[in-house]
Design a protein around this motif. Structure first.
Motif, mmCIF file in Angstrom:
data_model
loop_
_atom_site.group_PDB
_atom_site.id
_atom_site.type_symbol
_atom_site.label_atom_id
_atom_site.label_comp_id
_atom_site.label_asym_id
_atom_site.label_seq_id
_atom_site.Cartn_x
_atom_site.Cartn_y
_atom_site.Cartn_z
ATOM 1 N N ALA A 109 0.822 -1.311 0.032
ATOM 2 C CA ALA A 109 0.008 0.016 -0.091
ATOM 3 C C ALA A 109 0.841 1.490 0.025
ATOM 4 C CB ALA A 109 -0.957 0.142 1.119
ATOM 5 N N ILE A 110 1.891 1.049 0.464
ATOM 6 C CA ILE A 110 2.826 2.204 0.868
ATOM 7 C C ILE A 110 3.354 2.605 -0.525
ATOM 8 C CG2 ILE A 110 5.116 3.219 1.684
ATOM 9 C CD1 ILE A 110 4.261 1.826 4.449
ATOM 10 N N ALA A 111 3.974 1.404 -1.255
ATOM 11 C CA ALA A 111 4.407 1.545 -2.595
ATOM 12 C C ALA A 111 3.389 1.990 -3.686
ATOM 13 C CB ALA A 111 4.961 0.284 -2.903
ATOM 14 N N LYS A 112 2.291 1.752 -3.572
ATOM 15 C CA LYS A 112 1.170 2.174 -4.413
ATOM 16 C C LYS A 112 0.888 3.747 -4.250
ATOM 17 C CE LYS A 112 -3.584 1.353 -5.780
ATOM 18 N NZ LYS A 112 -4.895 0.491 -5.193
ATOM 19 N N VAL A 118 6.994 9.423 -6.327
ATOM 20 C CA VAL A 118 8.413 9.272 -6.655
ATOM 21 C C VAL A 118 8.864 8.765 -7.762
ATOM 22 C CG1 VAL A 118 10.346 8.085 -5.319
ATOM 23 C CG2 VAL A 118 8.469 8.976 -4.018
ATOM 24 N N ARG A 119 8.409 7.672 -8.203
ATOM 25 C CA ARG A 119 8.790 6.940 -9.507
ATOM 26 C C ARG A 119 8.289 7.928 -10.664
ATOM 27 N NH1 ARG A 119 11.891 3.414 -10.993
ATOM 28 N NH2 ARG A 119 10.188 2.352 -12.538
ATOM 29 N N GLY A 120 6.994 8.260 -10.534
ATOM 30 C CA GLY A 120 6.577 9.347 -11.664
ATOM 31 C C GLY A 120 7.650 10.348 -11.794
ATOM 32 N N ILE A 121 7.936 11.219 -10.897
ATOM 33 C CA ILE A 121 8.849 12.504 -11.092
ATOM 34 C C ILE A 121 10.067 11.891 -11.550
ATOM 35 C CG2 ILE A 121 9.768 12.742 -8.828
ATOM 36 C CD1 ILE A 121 9.483 15.588 -9.612
ATOM 37 N N GLU A 122 10.782 10.710 -11.042
ATOM 38 C CA GLU A 122 11.977 10.134 -11.403
ATOM 39 C C GLU A 122 11.909 9.908 -12.943
ATOM 40 O OE1 GLU A 122 12.506 7.308 -8.724
ATOM 41 O OE2 GLU A 122 14.036 8.288 -7.537
ATOM 42 N N SER A 138 6.156 20.300 -10.466
ATOM 43 C CA SER A 138 5.456 19.048 -9.761
ATOM 44 C C SER A 138 4.453 19.652 -8.588
ATOM 45 C CB SER A 138 6.429 18.021 -8.897
ATOM 46 O OG SER A 138 7.139 18.795 -8.085
ATOM 47 N N PHE A 139 3.397 18.923 -8.514
ATOM 48 C CA PHE A 139 2.423 19.385 -7.410
ATOM 49 C C PHE A 139 2.564 18.539 -6.125
ATOM 50 C CE2 PHE A 139 -1.179 21.223 -10.577
ATOM 51 C CZ PHE A 139 -0.292 22.252 -10.891
ATOM 52 N N SER A 140 2.905 19.290 -5.103
ATOM 53 C CA SER A 140 2.846 18.239 -3.851
ATOM 54 C C SER A 140 2.070 18.852 -3.068
ATOM 55 C CB SER A 140 4.214 18.561 -3.185
ATOM 56 O OG SER A 140 4.673 19.953 -3.040
ATOM 57 N N SER A 141 1.863 18.307 -1.693
ATOM 58 C CA SER A 141 1.050 18.430 -0.733
ATOM 59 C C SER A 141 1.742 19.239 0.572
ATOM 60 C CB SER A 141 0.363 17.280 -0.292
ATOM 61 O OG SER A 141 -0.398 17.519 0.976
ATOM 62 N N LEU A 142 0.918 20.001 1.227
ATOM 63 C CA LEU A 142 1.537 20.638 2.682
ATOM 64 C C LEU A 142 1.803 19.485 3.480
ATOM 65 C CD1 LEU A 142 2.161 23.350 3.272
ATOM 66 C CD2 LEU A 142 -0.201 23.602 4.015
ATOM 67 N N THR A 143 1.427 18.341 3.401
ATOM 68 C CA THR A 143 1.559 17.427 4.416
ATOM 69 C C THR A 143 2.890 16.979 4.418
ATOM 70 O OG1 THR A 143 1.406 15.405 2.755
ATOM 71 C CG2 THR A 143 -0.786 16.027 3.989
ATOM 72 N N GLY A 144 3.730 17.248 3.248
ATOM 73 C CA GLY A 144 5.173 16.947 3.195
ATOM 74 C C GLY A 144 5.916 17.853 4.055
ATOM 75 N N LEU A 145 5.347 19.004 4.310
ATOM 76 C CA LEU A 145 6.118 19.894 5.137
ATOM 77 C C LEU A 145 5.670 20.228 6.585
ATOM 78 C CD1 LEU A 145 6.080 22.802 2.244
ATOM 79 C CD2 LEU A 145 7.908 21.126 2.761
ATOM 80 N N ILE A 146 4.611 19.896 6.873
ATOM 81 C CA ILE A 146 3.942 20.109 8.211
ATOM 82 C C ILE A 146 3.485 18.770 8.785
ATOM 83 C CG2 ILE A 146 2.273 21.274 9.612
ATOM 84 C CD1 ILE A 146 2.166 23.538 7.475
ATOM 85 N N MET A 158 5.414 11.459 2.809
ATOM 86 C CA MET A 158 6.977 11.340 2.591
ATOM 87 C C MET A 158 7.013 11.603 0.800
ATOM 88 S SD MET A 158 8.430 8.269 4.966
ATOM 89 C CE MET A 158 6.874 7.378 4.948
ATOM 90 N N ALA A 159 6.063 10.798 0.178
ATOM 91 C CA ALA A 159 6.192 11.085 -1.200
ATOM 92 C C ALA A 159 6.011 12.436 -1.684
ATOM 93 C CB ALA A 159 4.809 10.329 -1.771
ATOM 94 N N ASN A 160 5.180 13.165 -0.990
ATOM 95 C CA ASN A 160 5.214 14.829 -1.303
ATOM 96 C C ASN A 160 6.397 15.342 -1.079
ATOM 97 O OD1 ASN A 160 2.466 15.333 -2.410
ATOM 98 N ND2 ASN A 160 1.883 14.081 -1.070
ATOM 99 N N ALA A 161 7.067 15.068 0.226
ATOM 100 C CA ALA A 161 8.530 15.744 0.415
ATOM 101 C C ALA A 161 9.352 15.230 -0.379
ATOM 102 C CB ALA A 161 8.788 15.244 1.862
ATOM 103 N N PHE A 162 9.269 14.156 -0.969
ATOM 104 C CA PHE A 162 10.232 13.691 -2.032
ATOM 105 C C PHE A 162 10.038 14.476 -3.359
ATOM 106 C CE2 PHE A 162 11.766 11.514 -5.762
ATOM 107 C CZ PHE A 162 12.832 10.775 -5.444
ATOM 108 N N LEU A 163 8.937 14.896 -3.963
ATOM 109 C CA LEU A 163 8.729 15.783 -4.923
ATOM 110 C C LEU A 163 9.595 17.022 -4.440
ATOM 111 C CD1 LEU A 163 4.886 15.257 -5.981
ATOM 112 C CD2 LEU A 163 7.348 14.510 -6.954
#
Length: 188
Positions: A109-112, A118-122, A138-146, A158-163
């Motif tokens: 589920a995490i990989a999904k 992650v794989r998409g932007i790479e 790239s569009f990311s979410s505030l969840t990656g920062l807060i 984590m996926a959004n922080a990676f972006l």
């Protein structure tokens, strides 16, 4: 986003998504068919409208991390449509909120959740490494920062922080100033 780009003068547009669509010649019929899901009906109506407003509308449906298929698609786009002038990466799958504790989340589920971000932007980066687009957003979410916003969706955060970090690295370390990340509050 496609409508906005067209309203600003884009005449050639390539849209990519995971949702399977009927062949273009069946869009009109499928958009009116009662058996077509409302989500697909709406998407098809939007695509029909965009198709009328552009000189060229190309559609790719499939995984954004399928490098082989995307390589063929991008080669065809460069040959038939021209150089790639911009990339907007907005793919994403939201986390399973029924299992909020990260330690209890299933690795599949995490990989999904990570795959489209992650794989998409790479993959898009790899496909466009020899292009010089005007923008690569790239569009990311505030969840990656807060962290407080990431309760129960840490895999998504984590996926959004990676972006954000990927775009920042390209911008600052590789001097590819056309890489940017836009952080959204939520999907609505």
């Amino acid at each position: 986003i496609g409508k906005h780009l067209v309203s600003k003068g884009a005449r050639k547009l390539v849209l990519m998504g995971i949702t399977p669509l009927p062949p273009r010649e069946k869009w009109e019929l499928a958009s009116q068919a009662p058996e077509t899901r409302p989500y697909i009906q709406n998407k098809l109506s939007e695509l029909i409208d965009l198709d009328r407003q552009t000189d060229r509308l190309e559609i790719y449906t499939g995984s954004i991390s399928d490098l082989d298929n995307l390589n063929l698609f991008f080669d065809r786009i460069r040959t038939d449509v021209g150089t790639i002038k911009g990339v907007i990466h907005s793919a994403g799958i939201y986390s399973d909120t029924k299992t909020p504790a990260f330690v209890k989340k299933d690795t599949e589920a995490i990989a999904k959740v990570w795959e489209p971000k992650v794989r998409g932007i790479e993959t898009l980066h790899q496909l466009c490494k020899n292009d010089e687009p005007d923008f690569f957003i790239s569009f990311s979410s505030l969840t990656g920062l807060i962290p407080e916003l990431a309760r129960g969706v840490s895999d998504y955060a984590m996926a959004n922080a990676f972006l954000d970090f990927f775009s920042s690295f390209q911008f600052h370390q590789k001097n590819k100033t056309y890489y940017k990340s836009i952080t959204w509050v939520d999907w609505n």
